[in-house]
Write a protein that holds these residues in place. Structure first.
Motif, PDB file in Angstrom:
ATOM      1  N   UNK A 151       0.868  -1.320   0.012  1.00 56.62           N
ATOM      2  CA  UNK A 151      -0.062   0.066  -0.069  1.00 56.62           C
ATOM      3  C   UNK A 151       0.675   1.359   0.026  1.00 56.62           C
ATOM      4  N   UNK A 152       1.926   1.286   0.454  1.00 55.18           N
ATOM      5  CA  UNK A 152       3.019   2.492   0.218  1.00 55.18           C
ATOM      6  C   UNK A 152       3.213   2.804  -0.959  1.00 55.18           C
ATOM      7  N   UNK A 153       3.421   1.528  -1.953  1.00 54.91           N
ATOM      8  CA  UNK A 153       3.551   1.860  -3.350  1.00 54.91           C
ATOM      9  C   UNK A 153       2.316   2.159  -3.941  1.00 54.91           C
ATOM     10  N   UNK A 154       1.165   1.667  -3.531  1.00 59.22           N
ATOM     11  CA  UNK A 154      -0.189   2.139  -4.159  1.00 59.22           C
ATOM     12  C   UNK A 154      -0.364   3.615  -3.786  1.00 59.22           C
ATOM     13  N   UNK A 155       0.213   4.131  -2.384  1.00 56.62           N
ATOM     14  CA  UNK A 155      -0.141   5.329  -2.072  1.00 56.62           C
ATOM     15  C   UNK A 155       0.504   6.434  -3.080  1.00 56.62           C
ATOM     16  N   UNK A 156       1.571   6.062  -3.581  1.00 54.88           N
ATOM     17  CA  UNK A 156       2.420   6.836  -4.453  1.00 54.88           C
ATOM     18  C   UNK A 156       2.088   7.050  -5.732  1.00 54.88           C
ATOM     19  N   UNK A 157       1.305   5.748  -6.468  1.00 57.44           N
ATOM     20  CA  UNK A 157       0.988   5.714  -7.752  1.00 57.44           C
ATOM     21  C   UNK A 157      -0.241   6.614  -7.501  1.00 57.44           C
ATOM     22  N   UNK A 158      -1.260   6.360  -6.670  1.00 59.14           N
ATOM     23  CA  UNK A 158      -2.526   7.080  -6.707  1.00 59.14           C
ATOM     24  C   UNK A 158      -2.360   8.521  -6.455  1.00 59.14           C
ATOM     25  N   UNK A 159      -1.530   8.732  -5.686  1.00 60.01           N
ATOM     26  CA  UNK A 159      -1.039  10.341  -5.366  1.00 60.01           C
ATOM     27  C   UNK A 159      -0.817  10.787  -6.759  1.00 60.01           C
TER      28      UNK A 159
END
Length: 210
Positions: free
Chosen positions: A117-125
């Motif tokens: 989810x840290x990776x997904x936070x980056x992509x969605x931001x």
């Protein structure tokens, strides 16, 4: 407002078959942002889905200096374990558009993370606030290097690239067809599916992936 009082207020809100509606949670988060939200913002251990969503929305509505808001964002990240909470946190974080470089530098601290989810936070931001002429090339570089070992990190990258295809089709095609594209096969397949499903991508572009 005390955490106990917040829970009592949540119980009063009209529920759907899936729980409290997102619009109602947003409305309550906006109200809290103008009130005493300290107990909620400092309480990171709740397992209640609605409280987590409320917390995610609240971070985006708080009117404080950028460093304080980023502190709240950083403190909440370890508790993001659901795609809905993840995406609500990122998409509602519109202060990124006011302080793009400050938020960019902050989020780049997570670009090498192996956590799903840290990776997904980056992509969605990035897809939510940085798909513009000033940042799109940098966004593509970051997406290309993000961890995609897990399903939700893969889907975050796929969603972001498909969104770029809708706004910058030529640039995105050049990337996907070049030797500079290093996303794994599974993520690329999900990206193509997202492109085909997008209403913002032209039919001519979609035909290229048939």
């Amino acid at each position: 407002m005390k955490l106990k009082e917040i829970k009592e207020e949540l119980k009063k809100i009209k529920r759907t078959s899936f729980g409290i509606s997102i619009p109602e949670l947003r409305k309550f988060a906006k109200k809290l942002a103008k009130d005493d939200y300290n107990e909620l913002i400092e309480n990171k251990s709740s397992e209640d889905f609605e409280l987590k969503l409320l917390h995610a929305f609240l971070i985006g509505y708080i009117k404080d200096d950028i460093e304080t808001v980023l502190k709240y964002f950083r403190q909440f990240i370890p508790y993001v374990d659901d795609w809905a909470v993840n995406d609500s946190l990122c998409q509602n974080f519109k202060i990124a558009r006011k302080y793009p470089e400050t938020v960019w530098d902050f989020i780049m601290k997570y670009k090498s993370s192996k956590k799903e989810f840290e990776s997904r936070i980056v992509s969605v931001l990035l897809l939510s606030h940085y798909l513009n002429d000033d940042y799109v090339d940098r966004v593509i570089e970051v997406l290309d290097a993000l961890n995609t070992d897990d399903y939700y990190s893969q889907m975050g990258v796929a969603w972001a690239i498909a969104t770029i295809m809708g706004k910058y089709p030529e640039k995105c095609l050049n990337y996907l067809q070049s030797n500079n594209c290093h996303i794994d096969i599974s993520t690329k397949q999900k990206t193509i599916r997202k492109i085909k499903d997008s209403y913002k991508v032209s039919e001519n572009i979609k035909k290229l992936f048939n």
